[in-house]
Design a protein around this motif. Sequence first.
Motif, PDB file in Angstrom:
ATOM      1  N   CYS A 217       0.831  -1.203   0.000  1.00  0.00           N
ATOM      2  CA  CYS A 217       0.000   0.000   0.000  1.00  0.00           C
ATOM      3  C   CYS A 217       0.867   1.254   0.000  1.00  0.00           C
ATOM      4  N   ALA A 222      -1.991  -2.146  -5.131  1.00  0.00           N
ATOM      5  CA  ALA A 222      -3.324  -2.655  -4.799  1.00  0.00           C
ATOM      6  C   ALA A 222      -3.301  -4.166  -4.942  1.00  0.00           C
ATOM      7  N   ASP A 387     -10.033   0.451   1.349  1.00  0.00           N
ATOM      8  CA  ASP A 387      -9.775  -0.127   0.032  1.00  0.00           C
ATOM      9  C   ASP A 387      -9.125  -1.507   0.079  1.00  0.00           C
ATOM     10  N   LEU A 388      -8.014  -1.635   0.829  1.00  0.00           N
ATOM     11  CA  LEU A 388      -7.309  -2.917   0.852  1.00  0.00           C
ATOM     12  C   LEU A 388      -8.206  -4.040   1.355  1.00  0.00           C
ATOM     13  N   GLN A 391     -10.713  -5.144  -1.170  1.00  0.00           N
ATOM     14  CA  GLN A 391     -10.073  -5.975  -2.189  1.00  0.00           C
ATOM     15  C   GLN A 391      -9.746  -7.355  -1.627  1.00  0.00           C
TER      16      GLN A 391
END
Length: 435
Positions: A217, A222, A387-388, A391
């Motif tokens: 990150c 990503a 976000d991470l 995902q």
Amino acid sequence: MASLPHRLVATALAATSALTVGACTADPAPRAPERTTITFWTMPFWIGRPNNLKHLVEDFNASQGKVKVELTVLDWQTGRDVIKQAVMNGRGPDVWLANNGLELDLLTAAKLAPLDALGYTAEDLGRFRPLVKVNEYQGRLYGVPLYFDVNVLLYRKDILQKYGFTEPPRTWDELKSTAAAITGRSAAAGKKVTGWQFKGMDDHLNAINPTWESFLCQAGGALTSPDFKTSTQNTEAGRTAMTYMKSFYTDKVSTTGTSALSGFIEGDVAMFSFYQSVISDIAAGNEKTNGKWAAAPMPVGPKSGCSAVGGHSLVARSGLPDPGAAGTFMRWLASPSVSTQFMEFHGIFPYDTAKVPRETKVVVDSFYQTDPSWAAITTQLDRSTPDLLLQDRHAFATRWEAQKSEIVAGVDGRTPVAEALRNLDAKVGKDLNSG
């Protein structure tokens, strides 16, 4: 409620048959309402004091007369798999402990109840920190967070000061140069101290996952493409992150097999990073660590100072006959007032303190004011996004197993960096495309 004795039943029937027209009888005594029983399966997430979970459930059961919770505590090694298999087979608990981010398989199979179906209002949900988005799926929230985790830098103040450093490193370059100086100077003095260790290259292999994802990150990388259909670790950012991590071993700053946590407690490791809840383990070192360590935000990489996000939430099974009962328990255990108790093991308070009762905010602020570690933790929290973790829920199990082998092999030099990342993308990509 036990049945009436036969003698009492016979007497009642005789009295009824003797009634004349117009006679009336007294109403029977009202029956106490039956409590709805909720089954709750969890792992012992209260670090250091697992029995506190039992006490919390007892407190809830004593607090009202409508819902009763039956607690089952599973172990960390098998608990998550036991829960998932039971839920997928329709035999699972009503409420259980889940990782923040939630299991995609359970979401797509409609096995989880959305929070609004459990009695949560928009006002309830609006009190959480924005990171609550990690539990969102198709515009609805399915998990109520108990606490969040973020990676922070842990450093031995005594060791850094001994080798001339008055402040922790703030960038990747400073981290590498500080660690190299400590390793080199300590070895020259006759007692080598490892300046830095990546947690997960040691006795806790699973920890390589949040470690790797934090450095990826920070390099601007990503885990997947925006549509979650492609694994995207073999990129410039991925190669930058892995090459940087590998340099610690190539340059003999770090040594594989050195335990980050136990080495840190013993004074054999000067710095490492992990979820802030590991602070409870460090504090348990007592005289070995008291007053000798501190926390700092993660060193900033080429693109940012973000980190992996973790923690735990409560979820409920869809299709419950009384979803409101499950919601009653969840709103209690994950309430602002109870959530302050998880700060005892440095679980990050999941609510916006501007939206909780004043007396709760006072308790939260008291933690911030009495423990200097919270300044670093909250700084790191502000750098982190959902976000991470959003995902990560895609091909989660495959990714976390693949990273344990491929990342470690790439970092310790057994596999070239590009090859390790290609292997990783191939394994995860196969799972992403299996549906």
